[in-house]
Design an enzyme around this catalytic site. Structure first.
Site, PDB file in Angstrom:
ATOM      1  N   HIS A 165       6.168   4.454  12.650  1.00  0.00           N
ATOM      2  CA  HIS A 165       6.162   4.441  11.184  1.00  0.00           C
ATOM      3  C   HIS A 165       7.113   5.541  10.727  1.00  0.00           C
ATOM      4  O   HIS A 165       6.765   6.729  10.739  1.00  0.00           O
ATOM      5  CB  HIS A 165       4.734   4.706  10.678  1.00  0.00           C
ATOM      6  CG  HIS A 165       4.600   4.728   9.185  1.00  0.00           C
ATOM      7  ND1 HIS A 165       3.977   3.713   8.490  1.00  0.00           N
ATOM      8  CD2 HIS A 165       4.988   5.636   8.247  1.00  0.00           C
ATOM      9  CE1 HIS A 165       3.985   4.005   7.189  1.00  0.00           C
ATOM     10  NE2 HIS A 165       4.589   5.179   7.028  1.00  0.00           N
ATOM     11  N   ARG A 220       0.830  -1.207   0.000  1.00  0.00           N
ATOM     12  CA  ARG A 220       0.000   0.000   0.000  1.00  0.00           C
ATOM     13  C   ARG A 220       0.868   1.262   0.000  1.00  0.00           C
ATOM     14  O   ARG A 220       0.976   1.957  -1.004  1.00  0.00           O
ATOM     15  CB  ARG A 220      -0.934  -0.010   1.219  1.00  0.00           C
ATOM     16  CG  ARG A 220      -2.073   1.030   1.143  1.00  0.00           C
ATOM     17  CD  ARG A 220      -1.699   2.427   1.574  1.00  0.00           C
ATOM     18  NE  ARG A 220      -1.236   2.499   2.956  1.00  0.00           N
ATOM     19  CZ  ARG A 220      -0.792   3.613   3.518  1.00  0.00           C
ATOM     20  NH1 ARG A 220      -0.721   4.741   2.824  1.00  0.00           N
ATOM     21  NH2 ARG A 220      -0.368   3.611   4.777  1.00  0.00           N
ATOM     22  N   ASP A 221       1.542   1.536   1.083  1.00  0.00           N
ATOM     23  CA  ASP A 221       2.312   2.773   1.204  1.00  0.00           C
ATOM     24  C   ASP A 221       3.530   2.770   0.289  1.00  0.00           C
ATOM     25  O   ASP A 221       3.987   3.815  -0.158  1.00  0.00           O
ATOM     26  CB  ASP A 221       2.745   2.967   2.659  1.00  0.00           C
ATOM     27  CG  ASP A 221       3.094   4.401   2.982  1.00  0.00           C
ATOM     28  OD1 ASP A 221       2.757   5.288   2.183  1.00  0.00           O
ATOM     29  OD2 ASP A 221       3.704   4.651   4.037  1.00  0.00           O
ATOM     30  N   ASN A 260       9.757   4.853   2.534  1.00  0.00           N
ATOM     31  CA  ASN A 260       9.631   4.328   3.881  1.00  0.00           C
ATOM     32  C   ASN A 260      10.930   3.655   4.298  1.00  0.00           C
ATOM     33  O   ASN A 260      11.795   3.349   3.480  1.00  0.00           O
ATOM     34  CB  ASN A 260       8.517   3.266   3.924  1.00  0.00           C
ATOM     35  CG  ASN A 260       7.145   3.854   3.727  1.00  0.00           C
ATOM     36  OD1 ASN A 260       6.554   4.393   4.636  1.00  0.00           O
ATOM     37  ND2 ASN A 260       6.629   3.748   2.510  1.00  0.00           N
ATOM     38  N   CYS A 278       4.561   9.551   0.825  1.00  0.00           N
ATOM     39  CA  CYS A 278       3.195  10.069   0.743  1.00  0.00           C
ATOM     40  C   CYS A 278       3.038  11.012  -0.446  1.00  0.00           C
ATOM     41  O   CYS A 278       3.811  11.954  -0.587  1.00  0.00           O
ATOM     42  CB  CYS A 278       2.842  10.801   2.035  1.00  0.00           C
ATOM     43  SG  CYS A 278       1.190  11.507   2.023  1.00  0.00           S
TER      44      CYS A 278
END
Length: 288
Positions: free
Chosen positions: A206, A14-15, A248, A239
């Site tokens: 996170h 997802r991210d 990330n 993001c």
């Protein structure tokens, strides 16, 4: 999750993929999720039930969630923005949900077109749906250290939003360094402030790695009692609403860090690294 001293939440599907401009096939997404489960990840955030208009890469969210070959002991979750997204995610088989707000009013308005208070109000029907379905809901607090519009964020602002999400019924709060600018000192202040409003067992870290400080920030959070951390295989992602946010923290680095300390993650690092190389190659091919 028996035998795990720390729980790694894999957010790569997802991210990690949401910011890729070249479409990734549903088949490749499902193959990645399968490889991650085989490597021993017990929690995988598989997709986001958001509008394809805003996040085109997640347009196949239903096909992804329905297409997963379920592995015993693995929880497959989905990010949802509102009640409609939650209904669709649960109908497709999501075993956990995640909602997202921010500790910055400016970022919240840019990201979700509403205030922090309004974003939390949108989650109430999500919580009711999740309660009826018997699935947990994670709450993300974006910009827990810095905002691209407001600069440094006060630790008490993060603590306040976290407390509101817990009061709403979230089972876990992910403290998110969205820009990856955090330092160990500021991470400590933010986590300590939040711990005055929430137990360590309900907090997750996170961290993005823009400034190369993610592992140092993880270590600070670990020492303060956090035992849940997010990673994205291959260090992909960022993001789309946070200018300057890099990838990330790579799950491989996160696992290697803890294993080097003698702390069990339950993850096969070699298999995880193979998954990282595989998705890296697929992304390279897709971009050509």
């Amino acid at each position: 999750m028996a035998g795990r001293e720390v729980v790694i939440v894999e957010v790569g599907p997802r991210d990690g993929l949401q910011n890729e401009t070249t479409p990734i096939t549903t088949a490749d997404k499902l193959a990645l999720i399968g490889r991650l489960a085989e490597a021993g990840l017990s929690r995988i955030e598989a997709t986001a039930f958001v509008s394809p208009r805003w996040v085109p890469q997640m347009a196949d969210h239903e096909a992804v969630m329905r297409g997963i070959t379920r592995r015993p002991g693995v929880v497959y979750s989905a990010l949802v923005p509102n009640e409609k997204g939650a209904e669709a995610a649960l109908a497709a088989g999501a075993q956990a949900l995640a909602v997202f707000t921010a500790a910055s009013e400016s970022f919240c308005r840019k990201n979700t077109n509403c205030s922090i208070a309004e974003s939390i109000a949108r989650f109430r029907p999500v919580m009711r749906l999740a309660e009826r379905a018997g699935v947990p809901v994670r709450g993300y607090v974006s910009c827990a250290l810095d905002c691209p519009y407001e600069g440094e964020i006060a630790p008490d602002a993060v603590a306040s939003v976290s407390a509101e999400l817990l009061a709403l019924g979230c089972s876990e709060i992910a403290l998110s360094d969205t820009l990856g600018r955090g330092t160990p000192e500021r991470t400590q202040a933010m986590v300590e402030a939040t711990l005055r409003r929430a137990p360590a067992a309900m907090l997750a870290g996170h961290f993005h790695d823009t400034s190369g400080q993610a592992i140092a920030n993880v270590e600070v959070a670990w020492r303060l009692g956090l035992r849940i951390f997010d990673g994205a295989v291959g260090g992909s992602g960022g993001c789309p609403y946070a200018p300057g946010a890099a990838g990330n923290l790579a799950t491989e680095r996160l696992v290697a860090h803890f294993e080097a300390k003698g702390i069990s993650t339950g993850i096969d690092l070699a298999a995880l690294e193979r998954a990282g190389r595989w998705i890296g190659a697929r992304l390279d091919m897709a971009a050509r």
